[in-house]
Design a protein around this motif. Structure first.
Motif, PDB file in Angstrom:
ATOM      1  N   HIS A 131       0.827  -1.208   0.059  1.00  0.00           N
ATOM      2  CA  HIS A 131      -0.003   0.175   0.018  1.00  0.00           C
ATOM      3  C   HIS A 131       0.484   1.254  -0.001  1.00  0.00           C
ATOM      4  N   ALA A 132       2.034   0.978   0.929  1.00  0.00           N
ATOM      5  CA  ALA A 132       2.800   2.543   1.006  1.00  0.00           C
ATOM      6  C   ALA A 132       3.577   2.450  -0.415  1.00  0.00           C
ATOM      7  N   SER A 133       3.818   1.322  -1.021  1.00  0.00           N
ATOM      8  CA  SER A 133       4.679   1.517  -2.447  1.00  0.00           C
ATOM      9  C   SER A 133       3.496   2.181  -3.424  1.00  0.00           C
ATOM     10  N   ARG A 134       2.201   1.594  -3.411  1.00  0.00           N
ATOM     11  CA  ARG A 134       1.298   2.365  -4.450  1.00  0.00           C
ATOM     12  C   ARG A 134       1.157   3.797  -3.959  1.00  0.00           C
ATOM     13  N   ILE A 135       1.020   4.435  -2.915  1.00  0.00           N
ATOM     14  CA  ILE A 135       0.997   5.663  -2.684  1.00  0.00           C
ATOM     15  C   ILE A 135       2.107   6.616  -3.016  1.00  0.00           C
ATOM     16  N   ARG A 136       3.274   5.981  -2.914  1.00  0.00           N
ATOM     17  CA  ARG A 136       4.593   6.725  -3.391  1.00  0.00           C
ATOM     18  C   ARG A 136       4.551   6.565  -4.908  1.00  0.00           C
ATOM     19  N   SER A 137       4.257   5.607  -5.760  1.00  0.00           N
ATOM     20  CA  SER A 137       4.404   5.549  -6.982  1.00  0.00           C
ATOM     21  C   SER A 137       3.200   6.471  -7.901  1.00  0.00           C
ATOM     22  N   LYS A 138       1.839   6.213  -7.261  1.00  0.00           N
ATOM     23  CA  LYS A 138       0.851   6.929  -7.923  1.00  0.00           C
ATOM     24  C   LYS A 138       0.059   8.148  -7.258  1.00  0.00           C
ATOM     25  N   GLY A 139       0.482   8.149  -5.925  1.00  0.00           N
ATOM     26  CA  GLY A 139      -0.043   9.168  -5.211  1.00  0.00           C
ATOM     27  C   GLY A 139      -1.298   8.987  -4.622  1.00  0.00           C
ATOM     28  N   TRP A 140      -1.699   7.806  -4.691  1.00  0.00           N
ATOM     29  CA  TRP A 140      -3.068   7.482  -4.127  1.00  0.00           C
ATOM     30  C   TRP A 140      -3.222   5.717  -4.291  1.00  0.00           C
ATOM     31  N   ASP A 141      -4.388   5.503  -3.589  1.00  0.00           N
ATOM     32  CA  ASP A 141      -4.671   3.850  -3.584  1.00  0.00           C
ATOM     33  C   ASP A 141      -5.958   3.676  -2.864  1.00  0.00           C
ATOM     34  N   LEU A 142      -6.645   2.949  -3.505  1.00  0.00           N
ATOM     35  CA  LEU A 142      -8.274   2.848  -3.400  1.00  0.00           C
ATOM     36  C   LEU A 142      -8.076   1.682  -2.201  1.00  0.00           C
ATOM     37  N   ASP A 143      -8.889   2.036  -1.124  1.00  0.00           N
ATOM     38  CA  ASP A 143      -8.994   1.151   0.155  1.00  0.00           C
ATOM     39  C   ASP A 143     -10.281   0.392  -0.085  1.00  0.00           C
ATOM     40  N   TRP A 144     -11.231   0.748  -0.576  1.00  0.00           N
ATOM     41  CA  TRP A 144     -12.396  -0.253  -0.719  1.00  0.00           C
ATOM     42  C   TRP A 144     -12.857  -0.487  -2.020  1.00  0.00           C
ATOM     43  N   SER A 145     -13.395  -1.468  -2.480  1.00  0.00           N
ATOM     44  CA  SER A 145     -13.841  -1.667  -3.844  1.00  0.00           C
ATOM     45  C   SER A 145     -14.567  -0.796  -4.363  1.00  0.00           C
ATOM     46  N   ARG A 146     -15.476  -0.300  -3.777  1.00  0.00           N
ATOM     47  CA  ARG A 146     -16.532   0.619  -4.214  1.00  0.00           C
ATOM     48  C   ARG A 146     -16.264   2.317  -4.013  1.00  0.00           C
ATOM     49  N   GLN A 147     -14.911   2.084  -3.733  1.00  0.00           N
ATOM     50  CA  GLN A 147     -14.625   3.698  -3.646  1.00  0.00           C
ATOM     51  C   GLN A 147     -14.452   4.392  -4.962  1.00  0.00           C
ATOM     52  N   ASP A 148     -14.727   5.588  -5.122  1.00  0.00           N
ATOM     53  CA  ASP A 148     -14.385   6.480  -6.198  1.00  0.00           C
ATOM     54  C   ASP A 148     -13.129   7.081  -6.138  1.00  0.00           C
ATOM     55  N   PRO A 149     -12.197   6.798  -7.065  1.00  0.00           N
ATOM     56  CA  PRO A 149     -10.776   7.187  -6.930  1.00  0.00           C
ATOM     57  C   PRO A 149     -10.858   8.881  -6.733  1.00  0.00           C
TER      58      PRO A 149
END
Length: 152
Positions: A131-149
């Motif tokens: 999760h921390a890696s995705r935040i660093r690379s993309k700047g965001w990461d969905l937490d829940w399946s139905r969450q709007d990015p």
């Protein structure tokens, strides 16, 4: 008994790491695992009779944790919680094995109920790192399946 305290130290470190750097699924599971470990320690029978029969209090803690883990697995935008839930289901199944067959050796019951805790903690750490890696690379990461990015 030292192995128990070593596990608690690892569990606390993993949970603190998940609360600090994880997304919502990691934080929820980190807190749930920590609460389950503390509850198990408090509710377990004393050492002389531990695992002589079905540990009903521990079974209830394990079932509550299983419910939380299932909810996370069904709603998180992650795959690792499914593995953690499956491992915990194996540990929870040890209580059923003991209930069905009281002839199950105490040590076998204890190992089957507890051994899965270690890989679950490892999965929590790996999930938090990813999760921390995705935040660093993309700047965001969905937490829940139905969450709007766009609602980050």
């Amino acid at each position: 008994m030292d192995r128990v305290w070593i596990f608690y130290a690892i569990q606390i470190a993993a949970s603190v790491f998940a609360l600090w750097r994880g997304g919502a699924p990691e934080r929820v599971l980190g807190l749930a695992l920590l609460l389950a470990a503390v509850s198990t320690q408090v509710l377990q029978d004393d050492m002389a009779v531990r695992f002589a029969g079905v540990e009903l209090d521990v079974l209830l803690v394990d079932l509550a944790l299983l419910a939380v883990m299932l909810a996370i697995t069904l709603h998180a935008d992650r795959f690792w919680p499914a593995w953690a839930t499956a491992l915990h289901l194996l540990g929870t199944g040890a209580h059923l094995a003991r209930a069905i067959s009281p002839d199950v050796i105490r040590l076998t019951y204890a190992v089957l109920a507890a051994a899965w805790s270690y890989p679950i903690v490892v999965l929590l750490v790996i999930g938090t790192l990813r999760h921390a890696s995705r935040i660093r690379s993309k700047g965001w990461d969905l937490d829940w399946s139905r969450q709007d990015p766009t609602l980050r």
